[in-house]
Design a protein around this motif. Structure first.
Motif, PDB file in Angstrom:
ATOM      1  N   GLY A 163     -36.015  10.845  -7.705  1.00 27.70           N
ATOM      2  CA  GLY A 163     -36.857  11.943  -7.249  1.00 27.70           C
ATOM      3  C   GLY A 163     -36.985  12.036  -5.742  1.00 27.70           C
ATOM      4  O   GLY A 163     -37.469  13.044  -5.216  1.00 27.70           O
ATOM      5  N   ILE A 164     -36.548  10.995  -5.026  1.00 24.51           N
ATOM      6  CA  ILE A 164     -36.704  10.948  -3.565  1.00 24.51           C
ATOM      7  C   ILE A 164     -35.361  11.027  -2.845  1.00 24.51           C
ATOM      8  O   ILE A 164     -35.188  11.795  -1.901  1.00 24.51           O
ATOM      9  N   GLY A 165     -34.386  10.250  -3.293  1.00 22.81           N
ATOM     10  CA  GLY A 165     -33.081  10.278  -2.645  1.00 22.81           C
ATOM     11  C   GLY A 165     -32.381   8.935  -2.667  1.00 22.81           C
ATOM     12  O   GLY A 165     -32.879   7.958  -3.242  1.00 22.81           O
ATOM     13  N   THR A 166     -31.216   8.891  -2.022  1.00 22.61           N
ATOM     14  CA  THR A 166     -30.360   7.703  -2.041  1.00 22.61           C
ATOM     15  C   THR A 166     -29.815   7.423  -0.647  1.00 22.61           C
ATOM     16  O   THR A 166     -29.542   8.350   0.114  1.00 22.61           O
ATOM     17  N   THR A 167     -29.655   6.146  -0.339  1.00 20.54           N
ATOM     18  CA  THR A 167     -29.042   5.725   0.916  1.00 20.54           C
ATOM     19  C   THR A 167     -27.914   4.737   0.624  1.00 20.54           C
ATOM     20  O   THR A 167     -28.123   3.744  -0.073  1.00 20.54           O
ATOM     21  N   PHE A 168     -26.724   5.052   1.127  1.00 20.67           N
ATOM     22  CA  PHE A 168     -25.598   4.123   1.075  1.00 20.67           C
ATOM     23  C   PHE A 168     -25.498   3.448   2.440  1.00 20.67           C
ATOM     24  O   PHE A 168     -25.513   4.128   3.472  1.00 20.67           O
ATOM     25  N   VAL A 169     -25.395   2.126   2.437  1.00 17.98           N
ATOM     26  CA  VAL A 169     -25.336   1.366   3.685  1.00 17.98           C
ATOM     27  C   VAL A 169     -24.019   0.591   3.751  1.00 17.98           C
ATOM     28  O   VAL A 169     -23.735  -0.239   2.884  1.00 17.98           O
ATOM     29  N   LEU A 170     -23.223   0.887   4.777  1.00 20.07           N
ATOM     30  CA  LEU A 170     -21.969   0.177   5.021  1.00 20.07           C
ATOM     31  C   LEU A 170     -22.197  -0.818   6.151  1.00 20.07           C
ATOM     32  O   LEU A 170     -22.810  -0.476   7.161  1.00 20.07           O
ATOM     33  N   LYS A 171     -21.677  -2.036   5.994  1.00 16.97           N
ATOM     34  CA  LYS A 171     -21.810  -3.043   7.048  1.00 16.97           C
ATOM     35  C   LYS A 171     -20.452  -3.692   7.294  1.00 16.97           C
ATOM     36  O   LYS A 171     -19.762  -4.068   6.343  1.00 16.97           O
ATOM     37  N   PHE A 172     -20.091  -3.803   8.583  1.00 16.68           N
ATOM     38  CA  PHE A 172     -18.798  -4.352   8.964  1.00 16.68           C
ATOM     39  C   PHE A 172     -18.979  -5.467   9.997  1.00 16.68           C
ATOM     40  O   PHE A 172     -19.898  -5.404  10.829  1.00 16.68           O
ATOM     41  N   PRO A 173     -18.084  -6.445   9.981  1.00 16.32           N
ATOM     42  CA  PRO A 173     -18.125  -7.454  11.046  1.00 16.32           C
ATOM     43  C   PRO A 173     -17.621  -6.834  12.345  1.00 16.32           C
ATOM     44  O   PRO A 173     -16.702  -6.003  12.325  1.00 16.32           O
ATOM     45  N   PRO A 174     -18.205  -7.193  13.476  1.00 15.32           N
ATOM     46  CA  PRO A 174     -17.711  -6.668  14.754  1.00 15.32           C
ATOM     47  C   PRO A 174     -16.371  -7.298  15.105  1.00 15.32           C
ATOM     48  O   PRO A 174     -15.975  -8.322  14.533  1.00 15.32           O
ATOM     49  N   CYS A 175     -15.652  -6.677  16.027  1.00 14.79           N
ATOM     50  CA  CYS A 175     -14.397  -7.255  16.504  1.00 14.79           C
ATOM     51  C   CYS A 175     -14.650  -8.664  17.030  1.00 14.79           C
ATOM     52  O   CYS A 175     -15.720  -8.952  17.584  1.00 14.79           O
ATOM     53  N   SER A 176     -13.664  -9.518  16.892  1.00 17.62           N
ATOM     54  CA  SER A 176     -13.826 -10.910  17.319  1.00 17.62           C
ATOM     55  C   SER A 176     -14.050 -11.033  18.818  1.00 17.62           C
ATOM     56  O   SER A 176     -14.650 -11.998  19.289  1.00 17.62           O
ATOM     57  N   ASN A 177     -13.589 -10.023  19.590  1.00 18.88           N
ATOM     58  CA  ASN A 177     -13.766 -10.075  21.043  1.00 18.88           C
ATOM     59  C   ASN A 177     -15.007  -9.317  21.502  1.00 18.88           C
ATOM     60  O   ASN A 177     -15.227  -9.124  22.692  1.00 18.88           O
ATOM     61  N   ALA A 178     -15.825  -8.850  20.509  1.00 21.48           N
ATOM     62  CA  ALA A 178     -17.038  -8.107  20.868  1.00 21.48           C
ATOM     63  C   ALA A 178     -18.077  -9.051  21.439  1.00 21.48           C
ATOM     64  O   ALA A 178     -18.229 -10.187  21.001  1.00 21.48           O
ATOM     65  N   LYS A 179     -18.798  -8.547  22.414  1.00 23.29           N
ATOM     66  CA  LYS A 179     -19.832  -9.361  23.047  1.00 23.29           C
ATOM     67  C   LYS A 179     -21.145  -9.223  22.294  1.00 23.29           C
ATOM     68  O   LYS A 179     -21.443  -8.186  21.760  1.00 23.29           O
TER      69      LYS A 179
END
Length: 224
Positions: A208-224
């Motif tokens: 009756g309210i709604g839906t949220t899909f959440v995607l999660k990814f690892p950052p690049c290995s060289n990301a700070k």
């Protein structure tokens, strides 16, 4: 899987056979086919050929070979999708709200594939909002950091997903749409793509309210 594919393809093939059989009998009996009848039958055949082609193309995506990745700003495919399809939502009086973090680290993924995932989620969101039939529908897309991972969420103000089907939505060929309105492969393909890039996809829903899909990814290995 094989039985599911056979079932899905059998439906359009049956309609095509019925139409072709009708035309063949009329010709063999030397009967004149009215223009309206001919138009109706041929349109049905063309429509079912398109449906069969869509199922086959979805299966090709489902059976992906090889994983292409590049250093990617997750906001890029989001902006591309909205740039292309945003007007369609405006015409349907559905608002799109973006809340994007421009300081997120990049991820390793393919922009086109991630666009495919996001497009599927956004189109599904539009569908459930229209199905609900209430004014003021809204789709919200966010990008944010969550415990060291790069996250993207797509939320809708539809009817939500009932508990008894929640654990089935990522299964191939599962759909709540009418026959011919969907192949039931969109979410399963999206799930596979996200997993290919080391990510996860979760669902939060309230009937009756709604839906949220959440995607999660690892950052690049060289990301700070």
């Amino acid at each position: 899987m094989a039985s599911g594919v056979a079932h899905e393809l059998n439906q359009p093939l049956s309609v095509i056979r019925m139409g072709a059989t009708f035309l063949s009998k009329m010709i063999n009996k030397g009967r004149k086919i009215k223009d309206e009848e001919l138009r109706t039958v041929t349109e049905q055949i063309v429509g079912q050929v398109d449906r069969a082609s869509a199922i086959i193309n979805h299966m090709r995506d489902f059976a992906r070979v090889g994983i292409k990745t590049t250093d990617l700003d997750v906001n890029l495919p989001i902006k591309n999708i909205i740039g292309i399809f945003g007007q369609q939502f405006k015409v349907r009086d559905i608002a799109i709200e973006l809340d994007l973090d421009d300081n997120l680290p990049h991820i390793m993924a393919d922009s086109n594939k991630l666009e495919q995932v996001l497009l599927n989620l956004v189109v599904n969101a539009r569908h459930v909002i229209e199905e609900k039939g209430e004014p003021g529908g809204k789709v919200t897309i966010r990008s944010f950091s969550d415990k060291g991972r790069v996250a993207v969420s797509v939320s809708d103000t539809g009817n939500g997903i009932p508990d008894h089907i929640l654990d089935k939505i990522f299964e191939p060929f599962f759909t709540t749409k009418k026959v011919g309105a969907g192949t039931g492969l969109g979410l399963s393909i999206s799930y596979g793509i996200v997993k290919d890039y080391g990510g996860t996809i979760d669902v939060k829903t309230e009937v009756g309210i709604g839906t949220t899909f959440v995607l999660k990814f690892p950052p690049c290995s060289n990301a700070k």
